[in-house]
Design a protein around this motif. Sequence first.
Motif, PDB file in Angstrom:
ATOM      1  N   SER A 233      56.123 -59.929 -34.547  1.00 41.06           N
ATOM      2  CA  SER A 233      55.923 -60.871 -35.648  1.00 41.06           C
ATOM      3  C   SER A 233      56.740 -62.149 -35.449  1.00 41.06           C
ATOM      4  O   SER A 233      56.475 -63.166 -36.098  1.00 41.06           O
ATOM      5  N   ARG A 234      57.701 -62.105 -34.564  1.00 44.42           N
ATOM      6  CA  ARG A 234      58.516 -63.296 -34.266  1.00 44.42           C
ATOM      7  C   ARG A 234      57.656 -64.400 -33.649  1.00 44.42           C
ATOM      8  O   ARG A 234      57.911 -65.577 -33.883  1.00 44.42           O
TER       9      ARG A 234
ATOM     10  N   ASP B 195      59.986 -56.333 -28.809  1.00 41.82           N
ATOM     11  CA  ASP B 195      59.967 -55.311 -29.853  1.00 41.82           C
ATOM     12  C   ASP B 195      59.365 -55.843 -31.149  1.00 41.82           C
ATOM     13  O   ASP B 195      58.572 -55.177 -31.794  1.00 41.82           O
ATOM     14  N   ASN B 196      59.746 -57.058 -31.527  1.00 45.27           N
ATOM     15  CA  ASN B 196      59.316 -57.633 -32.797  1.00 45.27           C
ATOM     16  C   ASN B 196      58.243 -58.686 -32.533  1.00 45.27           C
ATOM     17  O   ASN B 196      58.545 -59.863 -32.343  1.00 45.27           O
TER      18      ASN B 196
END
Length: 69
Positions: free
Chosen positions: A45-46, A42-43
Amino acid sequence: MKRTKFVEDLKGKSVAELNNDLVAAKKELFNLRFQNATNQLDNTSRIKEVRRNIARIQGAITEKANAAQ
């Protein structure tokens, strides 16, 4: 603020601890890439954050190695 605290924590660790952190970060990056490839992440940018943390850890290891010489 968060980045400087992370770097300060790295400076307080030994080379062995830094190597353990590096291995853990590389495993996390592998898992994030796998999740991204299977569209489960989902993220996204991690991934960027973990890559930068790996670079910071490697920089701290190099700094300690140069200081020891």
